[in-house]
Every structure is written in structure tokens, then in C-alpha cells.
Write a protein that holds these residues in place. Structure first.
Motif, PDB file in Angstrom:
ATOM      1  N   GLN B  33       0.812  -1.223   0.000  1.00  0.00           N
ATOM      2  CA  GLN B  33       0.000   0.000   0.000  1.00  0.00           C
ATOM      3  C   GLN B  33       0.848   1.277   0.000  1.00  0.00           C
ATOM      4  N   HIS B  34       1.910   1.293   0.791  1.00  0.00           N
ATOM      5  CA  HIS B  34       2.696   2.523   0.895  1.00  0.00           C
ATOM      6  C   HIS B  34       3.447   2.821  -0.413  1.00  0.00           C
ATOM      7  N   GLU B  35       3.935   1.741  -1.020  1.00  0.00           N
ATOM      8  CA  GLU B  35       4.652   1.892  -2.289  1.00  0.00           C
ATOM      9  C   GLU B  35       3.711   2.424  -3.382  1.00  0.00           C
ATOM     10  N   TYR B  37       0.850   3.993  -2.893  1.00  0.00           N
ATOM     11  CA  TYR B  37       0.410   5.338  -2.517  1.00  0.00           C
ATOM     12  C   TYR B  37       1.490   6.376  -2.859  1.00  0.00           C
TER      13      TYR B  37
END
Lengths: 114, 190
Positions: B33-35, B37
């Protein structure tokens, strides 16, 4: 600024990592301090841009729940209204209900298999 | 926090997700998710919109997962979907918004340059993020995909539905604007 400086600076901006200027422009570069400054700045910019690849931003805390709700509810990503629904579900805690539905479905599947 | 690299044990999770296991897919979402996002944020320069892009990209990924053959890394595949979603949301906003100002960031990601950061030797990153945010979406997309993510010109052109020449021209313009913005500040304060 001379014509040669213009040509060199134009070429510098187009350089990718590892590329070098054509020989005639390189000759000018080696003798022009202003163009050398431009080259240093370009390299700095490229290095800094490449380093952004390792900077990871933190996603919103509700994201995983929103995606899970979207999947459980069979959200169509092309349909904005249904995407909004997933956000509302995640935000209001109705995810619990969705998870409950999944649990019931699984329980029913288990029962039917048994 | 993950950087999107495929871990050996991820293959198993991926296989289960491809078979329709929603819990396995949620595990993948947590890992990536962070990548995803971050890429969305770099492309659209707006945190709220980036959240929307990420959500839509991940739901699309779930629906397309049975077709994922593993030719590319899973993270690369996710990136491609994210770029497509960012681009289509932008096109949608363009069609819907009478006022093109809607396409500019309303929640700027980075703060504007502060005087103490304007020196040539000062940390470049905050000013660079600010300068990236200030680019038009067309220019920002190309410079982010090429210079940050290392995509080849051909792939950028294909995803943005432009020619390779247009991609190169946009990259040139974007770099020039970034340089102008970064170094003019320096010269203006010296």
C-alpha cells in the motif's frame, strides 16, 4: 551567453544518467565554467530525483479497510458512486458488518461442504 | 515499511490471492500500500486524490489478478495499474471540471521553500518536492516515471498515450522547469 553555451545547456538538460555529451559540446564544456555549473546542477537534480525512489510515503490508515470493503462488497472501480460507498463503509465501521457477512458466507460454505 | 520488492514468501501469498483468497490479497495490500500510494502521490501531487488512486488501483488489481501471469514483478504490475488509474482519474477530472484549477494540488504535498533551505548547499529534497508539485500534471508524470522510477521512454509513451518524441519533449521541459525553479532561488538569494 554564446551560441555554444546555449547548445551545451540544451543538451545537458536532455542527458540521462550515464550519458555524455557529443564530443564537440564536451570540448566546449571543458573550457566553460558557466556550462560546468549547469552540468553539476543537472547531475545533482538527477541524483536527487532518483533518490526519491527510496522515499516511501505512508498511506492513509483507512486504506486497507477501504480496499477490503471494496472487494467484499464487489465494488466496481469504474463506478465512482460505488467507490465512495466503499470509503463510507470503511470510515463508519460498517466493515464489521461486511466482515460478518464474509464470516457467514464462509460458515455456510463450510456447512455445505460438510 | 516495504519498498515493493518481492519477498520469496510472497509468491505463496500471491498464488493464494490469484486463486481468489481475499485474506491473502489483503496481505498483499498491506505489504504494497505505501509503495503504491507513494507513486500515486508523486503523480497527482495531492494526498486525498492519491488515496483515491491507490484504492481504485488496488481494487482493479484484485479484479485483474487472475490475469496476472507473473511475467513482471508484482510491484511493477501494480505500478502500471496505478499509472493507468492516475491518468484516467485525471482525464475524468478534466472532463468534469469546468475550472482547470481543480487539476492543481489543493493539498500541496511539500511546504514551499523556506529561506534557510535556499542555499546551493542546502538540502535539495524539500525544494525539489515543492518544484515537482508545481509542475503541470503532464510534465510531472513524465519526469516522475523517467527520473524517479526509471521507466523507459517507450513505456511512458504507451501508458500516457503519447508518442516517444512527445515524452522526451515533456521530460526536457520538466527538467528545465525544475532546474529553473531550484537554481533561480539560489541565485536570487545569493
Amino acid at each position: 551567453m554564446s551560441v555554444a553555451c546555449n547548445a551545451v545547456r540544451l543538451a545537458i538538460v536532455g542527458l540521462d544518467v550515464g550519458e555524455v555529451l557529443p564530443a564537440p559540446l564536451e570540448t566546449h564544456l571543458s573550457s566553460c565554467l558557466r556550462c560546468q555549473v549547469e552540468m553539476v546542477r543537472h547531475s545533482k537534480l538527477e541524483r536527487e530525483l532518483a533518490s526519491l525512489r527510496n522515499v516511501v510515503e505512508t498511506a492513509p490508515p483507512s486504506l486497507v479497510d477501504s480496499v477490503a470493503a471494496g472487494i467484499v462488497l464487489g465494488i466496481d472501480p469504474e463506478d465512482e458512486a460505488s467507490l465512495n460507498l466503499a470509503r463510507v463503509v470503511a470510515a463508519t465501521g460498517a466493515l464489521v458488518a461486511a466482515a460478518g457477512t464474509v464470516a457467514v458466507v464462509r460458515w455456510m460454505r463450510t456447512r455445505s461442504v460438510a | 515499511m516495504t519498498t515493493g520488492e518481492v519477498r520469496p514468501d510472497e509468491q505463496d501469498v500471491l498464488a493464494r490471492a490469484r486463486a481468489g483468497d481475499q485474506d491473502a490479497f489483503t496481505e498483499l495490500v498491506r505489504a504494497h500500500q505505501h509503495e503504491v500510494y507513494t507513486l500515486a502521490l508523486r503523480l497527482v501531487a495531492d494526498r486525498e486524490l492519491a488515496g483515491d488512486v491507490t484504492q481504485e488501483a488496488l481494487i482493479r488489481a484484485w479484479r485483474a489478478l487472475p490475469k496476472f501471469r507473473g511475467d513482471a514483478k508484482f510491484s511493477t504490475w501494480l505500478h502500471r495499474i496505478t499509472v493507468n488509474v492516475a491518468w484516467s482519474l485525471r482525464a475524468k477530472a478534466r472532463r468534469q471540471a469546468a475550472d482547470p484549477i481543480d487539476l492543481t494540488p489543493h493539498d500541496p504535498v511539500a511546504a514551499g521553500p523556506s529561506p534557510e533551505l535556499s542555499g546551493e548547499g542546502a538540502d535539495l529534497r524539500p525544494r525539489l518536492l515543492s518544484a515537482l508539485d508545481a509542475l503541470t500534471p503532464d510534465l510531472r508524470s513524465v519526469v516522475v516515471l523517467k527520473d524517479v522510477y526509471g521507466w523507459p521512454h517507450r513505456e511512458i509513451a504507451d501508458h500516457l498515450s503519447i508518442t516517444v518524441t512527445a515524452a522526451k519533449v515533456r521530460l526536457h521541459r520538466a527538467r528545465k522547469r525544475l532546474q529553473d525553479q531550484l537554481w533561480q532561488e539560489v541565485e536570487g538569494t545569493s
